[in-house]
Design a protein around this motif. Structure first.
Motif, PDB file in Angstrom:
ATOM      1  N   ARG A  16       0.795  -0.997   0.242  1.00 46.54           N
ATOM      2  CA  ARG A  16      -0.119   0.033  -0.035  1.00 46.54           C
ATOM      3  C   ARG A  16       1.032   1.128  -0.206  1.00 46.54           C
ATOM      4  N   ARG A  17       1.476   1.029  -0.784  1.00 47.78           N
ATOM      5  CA  ARG A  17       2.061   2.776  -1.277  1.00 47.78           C
ATOM      6  C   ARG A  17       2.247   3.964  -0.661  1.00 47.78           C
ATOM      7  N   LEU A  18       2.971   4.668  -0.575  1.00 49.99           N
ATOM      8  CA  LEU A  18       2.355   6.626   0.681  1.00 49.99           C
ATOM      9  C   LEU A  18       3.258   7.249  -0.652  1.00 49.99           C
ATOM     10  N   THR A  19       1.724   8.279  -0.966  1.00 52.41           N
ATOM     11  CA  THR A  19       2.106  10.060  -1.327  1.00 52.41           C
ATOM     12  C   THR A  19       3.511  10.332  -0.106  1.00 52.41           C
ATOM     13  N   PRO A  20       4.649  10.875  -0.113  1.00 51.22           N
ATOM     14  CA  PRO A  20       5.427  11.824   0.357  1.00 51.22           C
ATOM     15  C   PRO A  20       4.348  12.222   1.654  1.00 51.22           C
ATOM     16  N   GLU A  21       3.762  13.246   1.394  1.00 50.29           N
ATOM     17  CA  GLU A  21       2.649  14.243   2.130  1.00 50.29           C
ATOM     18  C   GLU A  21       2.126  12.656   3.650  1.00 50.29           C
ATOM     19  N   GLN A  22       1.315  10.874   2.953  1.00 51.16           N
ATOM     20  CA  GLN A  22       1.198  10.287   3.816  1.00 51.16           C
ATOM     21  C   GLN A  22       2.222   9.957   4.265  1.00 51.16           C
ATOM     22  N   ASP A  76       9.777  -5.159  16.829  1.00 48.48           N
ATOM     23  CA  ASP A  76       8.534  -6.651  16.431  1.00 48.48           C
ATOM     24  C   ASP A  76       8.671  -6.423  15.224  1.00 48.48           C
ATOM     25  N   LEU A  77       7.596  -7.554  14.678  1.00 48.68           N
ATOM     26  CA  LEU A  77       6.827  -7.591  13.046  1.00 48.68           C
ATOM     27  C   LEU A  77       6.271  -6.678  12.681  1.00 48.68           C
ATOM     28  N   ASP A  78       4.884  -5.861  13.823  1.00 48.94           N
ATOM     29  CA  ASP A  78       4.687  -5.036  13.835  1.00 48.94           C
ATOM     30  C   ASP A  78       4.703  -3.527  13.095  1.00 48.94           C
ATOM     31  N   VAL A  79       6.359  -3.165  13.176  1.00 52.29           N
ATOM     32  CA  VAL A  79       6.542  -1.764  12.988  1.00 52.29           C
ATOM     33  C   VAL A  79       6.308  -1.541  11.744  1.00 52.29           C
ATOM     34  N   HIS A  80       5.915  -0.433  11.430  1.00 45.42           N
ATOM     35  CA  HIS A  80       5.316   0.870  10.097  1.00 45.42           C
ATOM     36  C   HIS A  80       6.675   0.695  10.262  1.00 45.42           C
ATOM     37  N   VAL A  81       7.258   0.585   8.528  1.00 45.36           N
ATOM     38  CA  VAL A  81       8.401   1.040   8.194  1.00 45.36           C
ATOM     39  C   VAL A  81       7.790   1.477   6.639  1.00 45.36           C
ATOM     40  N   ILE A  82       8.490   3.096   6.232  1.00 50.27           N
ATOM     41  CA  ILE A  82       8.289   3.400   5.296  1.00 50.27           C
ATOM     42  C   ILE A  82       9.680   3.875   4.784  1.00 50.27           C
ATOM     43  N   ALA A 106       5.371  -3.078   5.847  1.00 47.98           N
ATOM     44  CA  ALA A 106       6.841  -2.082   5.417  1.00 47.98           C
ATOM     45  C   ALA A 106       6.336  -2.212   3.971  1.00 47.98           C
ATOM     46  N   THR A 107       6.274  -0.118   3.523  1.00 44.12           N
ATOM     47  CA  THR A 107       5.920  -0.023   2.900  1.00 44.12           C
ATOM     48  C   THR A 107       6.947   0.713   1.336  1.00 44.12           C
ATOM     49  N   ASP A 108       6.533   1.527   0.565  1.00 42.35           N
ATOM     50  CA  ASP A 108       7.475   2.636  -0.145  1.00 42.35           C
ATOM     51  C   ASP A 108       6.297   3.986  -0.138  1.00 42.35           C
ATOM     52  N   VAL A 109       7.136   4.621  -0.355  1.00 43.00           N
ATOM     53  CA  VAL A 109       6.710   6.123  -1.088  1.00 43.00           C
ATOM     54  C   VAL A 109       7.326   6.402  -2.174  1.00 43.00           C
ATOM     55  N   ILE A 110       5.708   6.084  -3.003  1.00 49.29           N
ATOM     56  CA  ILE A 110       5.488   7.122  -3.963  1.00 49.29           C
ATOM     57  C   ILE A 110       6.855   7.760  -5.197  1.00 49.29           C
TER      58      ILE A 110
END
Length: 132
Positions: A16-22, A76-82, A106-110
């Motif tokens: 679920r990729r994020l915009t820079p603002e997100q 832990d495995l629930d850490v939110h990594v961008i 885990a996700t990344d920035v569009i």
């Protein structure tokens, strides 16, 4: 379509990729913003406020909570990594790799840092938080 395009499409299918603002807003709520750009790219483009700089070659070892080489934030495995890179390509592959390790958030920035800059988001004057 090249094989690399196929690989990138597969990697992004699970994100679920994020915009820079997100990404900035998620970071303000406690997500880890992880910058995988090279030192040269960071010198040219600038540093991101609050980002952890982790070289792509050791990313999985630093963020897997079961790894003896993990950073303290990898609780832990629930850490939110961008993950963020220069343009949003290698970060997609990196985020997919982290998800395969079990880091399901885990996700990344569009568009990467180039999109961050285009959105007018701030840079940091502080030295980067480099994790080796």
């Amino acid at each position: 379509m090249s094989r690399l395009d196929d690989l990138l499409e597969q990697a992004r299918a699970g994100l679920r990729r994020l915009t820079p603002e997100q990404a900035r807003d998620a970071q303000a709520r406690g997500a880890l913003l992880v910058d995988t750009r090279t030192e040269t790219q960071r010198a040219r483009q600038g540093n991101l406020p609050g980002a952890l700089v982790i070289d792509r070659t050791v990313l999985e070892w630093r963020l897997d909570p079961r790894s003896p080489a993990r950073i303290p934030e990898a609780r832990d495995l629930d850490v939110h990594v961008i993950v963020i890179c220069r343009q949003g390509y290698s970060s997609s592959l990196a985020a997919d790799s982290l998800r395969r390790l079990g880091l399901t958030r885990a996700t990344d920035v569009i568009g990467g840092v180039e999109a961050w800059l285009a959105a007018g988001l701030p840079l940091s004057e502080e030295p980067p938080d480099v994790r080796e």
